[in-house]
Design an enzyme around this catalytic site. Structure first.
Site, mmCIF file in Angstrom:
data_model
loop_
_atom_site.group_PDB
_atom_site.id
_atom_site.type_symbol
_atom_site.label_atom_id
_atom_site.label_comp_id
_atom_site.label_asym_id
_atom_site.label_seq_id
_atom_site.Cartn_x
_atom_site.Cartn_y
_atom_site.Cartn_z
ATOM 1 N N THR A 76 7.900 73.864 0.191
ATOM 2 C CA THR A 76 8.530 72.696 -0.428
ATOM 3 C C THR A 76 7.793 72.219 -1.678
ATOM 4 O O THR A 76 8.407 71.967 -2.716
ATOM 5 C CB THR A 76 8.628 71.551 0.593
ATOM 6 O OG1 THR A 76 9.490 71.949 1.654
ATOM 7 C CG2 THR A 76 9.171 70.283 -0.045
ATOM 8 N N ASN A 97 2.117 73.507 0.253
ATOM 9 C CA ASN A 97 2.113 72.099 0.640
ATOM 10 C C ASN A 97 0.665 71.651 0.846
ATOM 11 O O ASN A 97 0.289 70.538 0.499
ATOM 12 C CB ASN A 97 2.920 71.892 1.919
ATOM 13 C CG ASN A 97 4.389 72.218 1.733
ATOM 14 O OD1 ASN A 97 4.928 72.107 0.628
ATOM 15 N ND2 ASN A 97 5.046 72.638 2.796
ATOM 16 N N LYS A 161 10.529 63.038 1.787
ATOM 17 C CA LYS A 161 9.177 63.589 1.673
ATOM 18 C C LYS A 161 8.526 63.107 0.376
ATOM 19 O O LYS A 161 9.149 63.148 -0.687
ATOM 20 C CB LYS A 161 9.223 65.118 1.652
ATOM 21 C CG LYS A 161 9.781 65.757 2.914
ATOM 22 C CD LYS A 161 9.764 67.277 2.788
ATOM 23 C CE LYS A 161 10.310 67.950 4.035
ATOM 24 N NZ LYS A 161 10.287 69.434 3.918
ATOM 25 N N ASP A 162 7.253 62.721 0.467
ATOM 26 C CA ASP A 162 6.564 62.272 -0.740
ATOM 27 C C ASP A 162 6.539 63.365 -1.804
ATOM 28 O O ASP A 162 6.795 63.111 -2.984
ATOM 29 C CB ASP A 162 5.140 61.816 -0.411
ATOM 30 C CG ASP A 162 4.390 62.783 0.496
ATOM 31 O OD1 ASP A 162 4.113 63.907 0.071
ATOM 32 O OD2 ASP A 162 4.103 62.409 1.648
ATOM 33 N N ARG A 163 6.249 64.618 -1.397
ATOM 34 C CA ARG A 163 6.168 65.704 -2.380
ATOM 35 C C ARG A 163 7.521 66.007 -3.012
ATOM 36 O O ARG A 163 7.592 66.464 -4.154
ATOM 37 C CB ARG A 163 5.578 66.954 -1.740
ATOM 38 C CG ARG A 163 6.329 67.496 -0.525
ATOM 39 C CD ARG A 163 5.526 68.605 0.149
ATOM 40 N NE ARG A 163 6.187 69.204 1.306
ATOM 41 C CZ ARG A 163 6.092 68.768 2.547
ATOM 42 N NH1 ARG A 163 5.353 67.686 2.796
ATOM 43 N NH2 ARG A 163 6.702 69.382 3.537
#
Length: 549
Positions: A76, A97, A161-163
């Protein structure tokens, strides 16, 4: 007659509101990344989709049917970074990640930043909010849009998701927002701002996650109609914790527990994301003037559901049926708020996913499960027997072996020799390994073979390992469930992980499709040419000629 129409529109420009508008540049660019989406979902579930979501984009937009990730590992973090930087981890530095940082001598998370604080959520010191894009080493398309407009273009990233929110928005964004499962709130960090805007406070105050988790998850259509998927009670799916079997209906109120994190693993996580994105457009007045704004939206619930239930589950099909309705809502909103023809949208995925290996084995197809514990023990055994130093192994992560180069050099040994000898030993000792590539070789020669080349483009000195393992197609680490054989995953350079959809729609986008190969790194330069802005500073992709004449 034509002159009369033009005169009427000049005198009464409000007639264009909510209708087709042709502008010199789009008022708003919307980048959609669907986490873990495979191209076959567009056709497999097509008869369940309405006419206003995926079908509308497929009919009136442009479909790059052969879009590939040209590097590995396909995770991701690297996926979102590569889409927006137009380059691969070898340059932008987001190699996973998580990865082992040789300078820090520790495993790090791609957006973790202890120098910032959480903004929003329950705990301002919580690690969920201590995030930023500081590990991203190149500019993004969104950074370049900001630079080209003297920082007047608004750029916002949104994802569970933060990313998925941070890496697309880039280092100079107005904000990135992600979901805090403890509080059920959308939060950000002090990298971007010191408080939440009023519109986001108002959205959080409505407690949508609590409402979504207050009733069971049942299928959107009669369950007997989900014939594109395996039977509901399948051995290849993992149940929710506290659930006897992975079958509908899923009793979300009974499974919720403490907090609101469960919403991520349901299709309602995507609906929550869509609604927050619409609130951001309204609250920030995005697309309201002649300066293009950019909204980056990543739908993450598809990944959570996919990991747990796999690509052949009714849960996965139901999630995409519901996502189709969310996409339809988004398009309708953009039509009414921005105007048809005044916004530009692209849609892709950060990676796809593999078939469940046990499912493949049960159908006499080649597949298997590796064992990271056995691999690490084998590495230590070799280093102890050959060199008397098992401590040469620092970390094994992302199918990569990290060696303590400083200690090896201190012992007056050759790092390259140990890499080569260890690689040869692992190739002979571990079932499922197809190839081994060492860091010394990756830095000394360019590989033309497809999968080695993809490993090379995912390699970054200091963040990647000394020995990179390539397992045979269909092989992976243990998955979900007590025996690790349920659900699915991704990360390999093979087509099942690397082949993703790429659709374009709206401003200056012709209707059509191509089967010519397109790399995921081609998205950013294509948009750069369409917007007449400078390429991201590490860009290695090429424009898509069918869209840029």
């Amino acid at each position: 007659m034509r002159n009369i129409i033009i005169l009427i529109l000049l005198i009464f420009p409000f007639l264009l509101d909510g209708q087709s508008q042709i502008t010199s540049r789009p008022k708003l660019i919307v980048g959609i990344v669907i986490d873990q989406m495979r191209p076959d979902y567009l056709t497999r579930y097509n008869n369940k989709f309405g006419d206003s979501g995926f079908k509308r984009i497929l009919k009136s937009g442009f479909y790059c049917r052969n879009t590939q990730f040209n590097y590995a590992p396909t995770y991701t973090g690297p996926g979102h970074a590569s889409i927006y930087t137009g380059t691969t981890p070898s340059l932008h530095g987001i190699t996973g990640n998580d990865w082992y940082d040789q300078l820090a001598m520790d495993t790090v998370y791609c957006t973790q930043d202890t120098s910032v604080r959480a903004v929003g959520g329950e705990g301002k010191e919580g690690k969920e909010g201590m995030m930023s894009p500081h590990r991203l080493l190149t500019t993004t398309l969104t950074d370049q849009l900001r630079l080209s407009t003297q920082m007047k273009a608004k750029v916002i990233g949104i994802s569970l998701k933060d990313r998925g929110a941070i890496l697309p928005a880039g280092r100079s964004a107005d904000a990135a927002y992600w979901y805090d499962g403890k509080s059920g709130n959308w939060i950000t960090s002090s990298w971007y701002r010191n408080d939440l805007p009023k519109w986001s406070h108002e959205f959080n105050d409505r407690k949508w996650p609590e409402q979504y988790l207050s009733k069971p998850w049942n299928t959107a259509l009669p369950i007997k109609e989900y014939y594109e998927s395996d039977p509901d009670d399948s051995p290849y799916e993992a149940a929710f914790r506290g659930e006897a079997k992975p079958v509908f209906p899923h009793d979300l109120p009974a499974l919720k527990g403490i907090g609101y994190d469960l919403v991520r693993r349901t299709p309602f996580g995507n609906t929550l994301t869509k609604d927050f994105a619409l609130s951001a457009i309204l609250g920030e007045k995005m697309g309201a003037d002649s300066i293009p704004d950019f909204l980056c939206v990543s739908f993450s619930a598809t990944d959570y559901v996919g990991h747990q239930f796999g690509p052949n589950a009714i849960e996965t099909e139901d999630t995409y049926i519901r996502l189709d309705r969310d996409i339809a809502d988004l398009l309708t909103f953009l039509d009414n708020r921005i105007g048809q023809g005044a916004y530009l949208l692209f849609m892709t995925a950060d990676h796809a996913c593999m078939e469940n290996p046990k499912h493949m084995l049960d159908h006499k197809l080649a597949a298997g499960f590796s064992n990271p514990t056995i691999i690490k023990d084998t590495i230590r055994y070799f280093l102890k027997e050959k060199y008397g130093k098992p401590e040469y192994l620092q970390c094994y992560i992302n199918d990569q072996v990290h060696l303590d180069e400083a200690l090896i050099l201190q012992d007056k040994l050759s790092v390259c020799t140990i890499e080569r000898e260890l690689g040869n030993f692992l190739r002979k000792s571990i079932t499922g390994i197809m190839d081994i590539v060492t860091a010394c070789n990756l830095q000394e020669e360019e590989y033309n073979e497809l999968f080695r080349n993809r490993i090379q483009k995912g390699f970054h000195t200091g963040r990647s390992g000394n020995v990179c393992l390539l397992f045979s197609p269909g092989w992976t680490d243990p998955l979900y469930g007590g025996d690790g054989t349920q659900g699915t995953t991704h990360g390999s350079p093979y087509p099942y992980d690397a082949h993703v959809p790429l659709l374009w729609y709206g401003w200056h986008i012709p209707a059509g499709a191509t089967a010519d190969e397109v790399n995921i790194t081609d998205i950013a330069p294509t948009l750069s040419f369409l917007l007449n802005i400078t390429l991201p500073n590490g860009c290695t992709g090429k424009k898509i000629n069918a869209l840029v004449k």
